[in-house]
Design an enzyme around this catalytic site. Structure first.
Site, mmCIF file in Angstrom:
data_model
loop_
_atom_site.group_PDB
_atom_site.id
_atom_site.type_symbol
_atom_site.label_atom_id
_atom_site.label_comp_id
_atom_site.label_asym_id
_atom_site.label_seq_id
_atom_site.Cartn_x
_atom_site.Cartn_y
_atom_site.Cartn_z
ATOM 1 N N GLU A 48 -26.168 -26.833 -10.085
ATOM 2 C CA GLU A 48 -25.546 -25.506 -10.202
ATOM 3 C C GLU A 48 -24.750 -25.382 -11.500
ATOM 4 O O GLU A 48 -24.819 -24.360 -12.187
ATOM 5 C CB GLU A 48 -24.609 -25.246 -9.004
ATOM 6 C CG GLU A 48 -25.291 -25.254 -7.641
ATOM 7 C CD GLU A 48 -26.310 -24.141 -7.463
ATOM 8 O OE1 GLU A 48 -26.342 -23.203 -8.284
ATOM 9 O OE2 GLU A 48 -27.098 -24.224 -6.504
ATOM 10 N N ASN A 52 -25.725 -22.884 -14.545
ATOM 11 C CA ASN A 52 -24.775 -21.875 -15.024
ATOM 12 C C ASN A 52 -24.651 -21.914 -16.540
ATOM 13 O O ASN A 52 -24.605 -20.875 -17.201
ATOM 14 C CB ASN A 52 -23.383 -22.106 -14.419
ATOM 15 C CG ASN A 52 -23.230 -21.450 -13.057
ATOM 16 O OD1 ASN A 52 -24.079 -20.678 -12.624
ATOM 17 N ND2 ASN A 52 -22.125 -21.754 -12.386
ATOM 18 N N ARG A 105 -30.145 -13.463 -8.077
ATOM 19 C CA ARG A 105 -29.377 -14.667 -7.804
ATOM 20 C C ARG A 105 -28.385 -14.385 -6.689
ATOM 21 O O ARG A 105 -28.102 -13.236 -6.366
ATOM 22 C CB ARG A 105 -28.687 -15.151 -9.086
ATOM 23 C CG ARG A 105 -29.710 -15.455 -10.182
ATOM 24 C CD ARG A 105 -29.072 -16.104 -11.373
ATOM 25 N NE ARG A 105 -28.419 -17.347 -11.015
ATOM 26 C CZ ARG A 105 -29.068 -18.488 -10.804
ATOM 27 N NH1 ARG A 105 -30.366 -18.541 -10.904
ATOM 28 N NH2 ARG A 105 -28.409 -19.571 -10.491
#
Lengths: 149, 112
Positions: A48, A52, A105
């Site tokens: 994650e 990002n 998302r």
């Protein structure tokens, strides 16, 4: 002398490197007595954070660098994921569950990092980059486990 | 990524394999969209037995396809997720809108 170990990883902001980053961190962290389930959760958190950096920090540019630092002490994995991308305007807002800038998302990146790791800290300067720090103790029960049973 | 898609009884049977993250999200999404454009599928069954990793990039792909079929009254069922994958799906809340079955046959029976 207490056990400590460190590693630094630097790689291009290419999506194929996300699995490289999480597998490398998990392999490094396995020097401590983490369970396989713990390592799976660490892998999600790394995935994650690196995603990002690629999507938000670098807006999918593939020629930038992401740095991952990992430190092991006797019973703790400390992780930093750093980019020098666009940065986050409003960190409090970014940390809210389901906050997303993209309808495809879910806005769960930070939620997973918070659920699977401890001491999540996000430092960011717009235009300068983002530094995500988090840690995980051996034997720590992640927050979400208590809700499952 | 490995991806097998079959159309059966008004339902798209989707069998991805391997580690699903941002690096395969576009490929996965585009293949699903093309199949949904081509086949008159009402429902989707995602058989995740061969999937060893998912993160939020791929949950977005699942949610996007749920939105597409649910607009026309269709359903989405997840089949056989591995424990670490199941944990992520559960934490994400996707099980509140998608069903779960132990096998494709059971899922097709539920979808009737």
């Amino acid at each position: 002398m207490p056990f400590t170990n460190q590693m630094k990883l630097e790689f291009l902001s290419i999506p194929a490197n996300i699995s490289f980053a999480r597998a490398t961190v998990a392999a490094f962290a396995s020097q401590l007595e983490f369970t396989l389930s713990d390592l799976e959760e660490v892998k999600v958190a790394v995935s994650e954070a690196v995603s990002n950096s690629i999507i938000h920090g670098y807006r999918n540019a593939q020629d930038r660098f992401i740095k991952v630092y990992a430190k092991l002490t006797e019973n703790t994995l400390e992780l930093s994921i750093e980019d020098d991308g666009r940065g986050i305007e409003n960190i409090d807002k970014a940390l809210q569950p389901a906050f997303t800038t993209d309808p495809e998302r879910l806005g769960l990146g930070f939620v997973f990092m918070q659920s699977f790791m401890e001491n999540l800290q996000v430092d960011s300067l717009p235009g300068r980059g983002t530094l995500v720090r988090m840690s995980r103790r051996v034997g720590a029960r992640a927050v979400h486990n208590s809700q499952e049973h | 990524m490995l991806l097998d898609i079959e159309f059966k009884q008004d339902t798209l049977l989707v069998r991805p394999g391997g580690e699903l993250d941002l690096s395969v999200a576009d490929f996965f999404r585009n293949n699903l969209e093309e199949s949904l454009d081509r086949e008159p599928a009402t429902n989707i069954v995602f058989n995740l037995a061969q999937v060893s990793f998912v993160d939020s990039s791929v949950l977005g792909v699942l949610l996007g396809r749920y939105k597409r079929v649910s607009k026309k009254g269709g359903k989405v069922i997840i089949v056989s997720p591995q424990p670490q994958v199941r944990k992520i799906l559960e934490l994400s809340g996707l099980f509140r809108i998608m069903g779960e079955s132990d096998s494709e046959a059971e899922a097709l029976l539920k979808l009737g």
